[in-house]
Motif scaffolding. Structure first.
Motif, PDB file in Angstrom:
ATOM      1  N   THR A   1       8.601   1.716   7.960  1.00 57.31           N
ATOM      2  CA  THR A   1       7.897   2.525   6.954  1.00 57.31           C
ATOM      3  C   THR A   1       7.944   1.924   5.553  1.00 57.31           C
ATOM      4  N   ASP A   2       8.680   0.811   5.393  1.00 52.98           N
ATOM      5  CA  ASP A   2       8.892   0.268   4.046  1.00 52.98           C
ATOM      6  C   ASP A   2       7.931  -0.846   3.662  1.00 52.98           C
TER       7      ASP A   2
ATOM      8  N   LEU B   1       3.956   2.360   1.779  1.00 51.61           N
ATOM      9  CA  LEU B   1       4.388   3.020   0.542  1.00 51.61           C
ATOM     10  C   LEU B   1       3.194   3.533  -0.248  1.00 51.61           C
TER      11      LEU B   1
ATOM     12  N   GLU C   1       1.935   6.661   1.489  1.00 57.37           N
ATOM     13  CA  GLU C   1       2.747   7.835   1.179  1.00 57.37           C
ATOM     14  C   GLU C   1       2.420   8.383  -0.210  1.00 57.37           C
TER      15      GLU C   1
ATOM     16  N   TYR D   1       9.950  -4.897  -5.290  1.00 62.36           N
ATOM     17  CA  TYR D   1       9.746  -4.944  -3.847  1.00 62.36           C
ATOM     18  C   TYR D   1      10.143  -6.310  -3.281  1.00 62.36           C
TER      19      TYR D   1
END
Length: 588
Positions: free
Chosen positions: A4-5, A10, A13, A107
């Motif tokens: 999910t990263d 991101l 989301e 990131y």
């Protein structure tokens, strides 16, 4: 890093949070979870990094013109200044996102700089990947080479995201074709020993194998490749096999000797095939013998399990699998009326064995002439109780070799290309890297035009060298100015367009790996790396990015970007089975 990263997830989301706020203020009657919320890459880089067609896809539910909905959504998303540098909308209702450089730097520091760029699946599987599996009746051909390169890339990608995977080569070392191979080798042995021979072009005269052997003739369905002459010569020069051969020939025990020649020839061809695979950098965890299934009684044994499914019936003394229930064009015989199993039943037994070994996902790569075989085997796997979605077949389509823009016929007799060995020999010292990259540049299920002229070109026109030059260029820079870099110095850099663009392309790598692994499309990595290398080239040629001409703080920040680029290039090339050298004879 977790699945999910990825940067794309991101952004998704953040979009969902914006949609939730939109619904609460503008459409409280709507449930956000029932709306289509999707992210894609912007069609034009000038618009942004990502975009969404949310306002267009949900226009009816929102009850507003798409442009009006897009404008409202932008208002809710613009508050995320920690994440987005810019959020705007364009006709007819797209919302565009530009990621803030500060977030990209953060990131990269948490992923690329820690070399944690492969997102791990939440539910990884134990996977069996079977590929190449060429008949052991001759050298590997060009389609097998394509399957080898792409299958190995499949394995690298699936392992990178956390799956436990075994690479398997199925050896078809049982049946009439293998016996005919032995007969063909025996004819060549007798030729070397001075006997005359003939080639039986058709079998309409009804001559038996015994009669053909007596006259030293190759059957119509036998093998005529020159490689059998090499194997025959090797067998005669081997003291162990030579003595057996001569003893059987003296007694005219041709059938028995043909059986032994079958085994010896299969072993020789497997050694040959493994040698080619080694040169190609492809290793297997297991070579699985079809003959072992028969000797263990598993081929006829699997019939009982099929019968329990109610999908087998008897017809004229034959046992028939009801494959039409699974989309096949007709039902298939699995046991002949004389009790002999068909090739299909052996394949079913093989896949039953995989299931019994605990594999949660089974993936096969087959050749271009096997489309019709998928439904019957997939149906059998389902009949054995294995979930349909856990068995996947990928077809390796035909390869067209081009030279001077024209197709090269794969005819060994004409002195042209036929085998993997021919291709690797032609490409020379860079053969492994070039061939593996060219084979994965296109989707496996599409025919591939392999441009031999481009593959031999050692300039940056060759896509492999273009990527390797980019990696080597960073090493060259570091040899000149040192490898020191600094995150804070990077954060202090003025963010020019080419710097921001390169940071974004580096940040995309984890999601590209995840997408390529989930779709089994390594060509996506090849395409991504080309875009990354182009972004680096634009970065490198800009005068304000020359490390040797910069002050210390700027140099340390720029070096951080270069370092991240090099890490991703090396990891991406590694997934494709291509080396990332630090020095090359030529530069960009």
């Amino acid at each position: 890093m977790k699945e999910t990263d990825t940067l794309k997830n991101l952004v998704l989301e953040a979009l969902k949070e914006g949609v939730k706020a939109y619904c609460e203020k503008e459409a409280p009657h709507l449930n956000p979870s029932e709306l289509k919320v999707r992210i894609e890459y912007s069609r034009e880089e000038s618009f942004g990094d990502y975009s969404t067609s949310f306002a267009l896809e949900n226009a009816k539910q929102l009850g507003k013109k798409p442009l009006d909905s897009a404008a409202l959504l932008v208002g809710f998303l613009q508050t995320r200044t920690d994440f987005f540098e810019k959020v705007d909308f364009t006709p007819p209702g797209f919302v565009n996102f530009r990621i803030a450089p500060s977030f990209l730097i953060s990131y990269l520091e948490s992923t690329v700089q820690k070399k944690d760029t492969f997102p791990k699946l939440e539910n990884p599987k134990k996977v069996n990947l079977e590929f190449v599996s060429a008949n052991p009746t001759g050298p590997l051909n060009i389609v097998s080479a394509r399957a080898a390169a792409t299958g190995d890339a499949f394995a690298n990608l699936l392992r990178a995201v956390g799956n436990q995977l075994d690479k398997e080569f199925y050896v078809n070392d049982y049946g009439n074709q293998v016996f005919l191979l032995g007969v063909s080798t025996l004819v060549r042995i007798r030729e070397i020993l001075g006997e005359s021979s003939s080639v039986q072009e058709n079998a309409e005269d009804g001559r038996s194998i015994e009669d053909l052997l007596a006259h030293n003739a190759i059957p119509a369905e036998g093998y005529r490749g020159d490689y059998l002459k090499v194997i025959a010569k090797d067998l005669l020069e081997n003291s162990n096999t030579s003595s057996e051969i001569k003893a059987h020939l003296e007694k005219k025990e041709y059938l028995l000797l043909a059986e032994k020649c079958s085994r010896w020839t299969v072993e020789s061809n497997l050694i040959w095939q493994r040698k080619d695979l080694d040169l190609f950098g492809v290793e297997f965890d297991r070579f699985f013998s079809e003959a072992s299934l028969h000797s263990a009684g598993k081929v006829l044994g699997v019939l009982e399990n099929l019968k329990k499914s109610g999908k087998v019936f008897e017809e004229e003394g034959k046992q028939v699998f009801r494959s039409t229930d699974y989309g096949d064009d007709k039902d298939r015989v699995v046991v002949r009326d004389d009790g002999r199993p068909t090739y299909l039943l052996a394949d079913i037994a093989y896949h039953s064995d995989k299931i019994q070994r605990g594999y949660q996902k089974i993936i096969d790569i087959w050749g271009p002439d096997h489309h019709g075989y998928i439904a019957r085997l997939a149906g059998a796997v389902q009949a054995l109780g294995y979930p349909k979605e856990n068995f996947q077949v990928v077809i390796a389509q035909q390869v067209n070799l081009l030279m001077g823009g024209q197709k090269v016929k794969m005819s060994k007799r004409a002195g042209e290309f036929q085998t993997m060995e021919d291709l690797l020999g032609y490409l020379g010292k860079h053969a492994k890297d070039v061939a593996r990259y060219f084979f994965v540049m296109r989707s496996l299920d599409s025919p591939l035009d392999f441009d031999l002229d481009l593959a031999k070109d050692e300039s940056d026109k060759n896509p492999v060298f273009y990527l390797q030059y980019a990696h080597a260029r960073v090493s060259s820079i570091f040899r000149e100015v040192g490898t020191d870099s600094d995150r804070q110095a990077l954060e202090e850099l003025e963010m020019t367009d080419e710097r921001k663009r390169l940071l974004f392309w580096i940040s995309r790598f984890p999601e590209e790996v995840l997408d390529a692994a989930l779709t089994l499309e390594p060509h996506r990595i090849a395409n991504y790396l080309q875009n990354l290398a182009r972004a680096f080239t634009q970065f490198y040629i800009a005068k304000n990015n020359r490390l040797k001409d910069s002050d210390e703080r700027t140099r340390l920040g720029l070096a951080r970007i270069c370092q991240s680029t090099q890490i991703v290039l090396a990891q991406g090339l590694g997934l494709l089975g291509v080396s990332a050298p630090e020095r090359l004879e030529k530069d960009l």
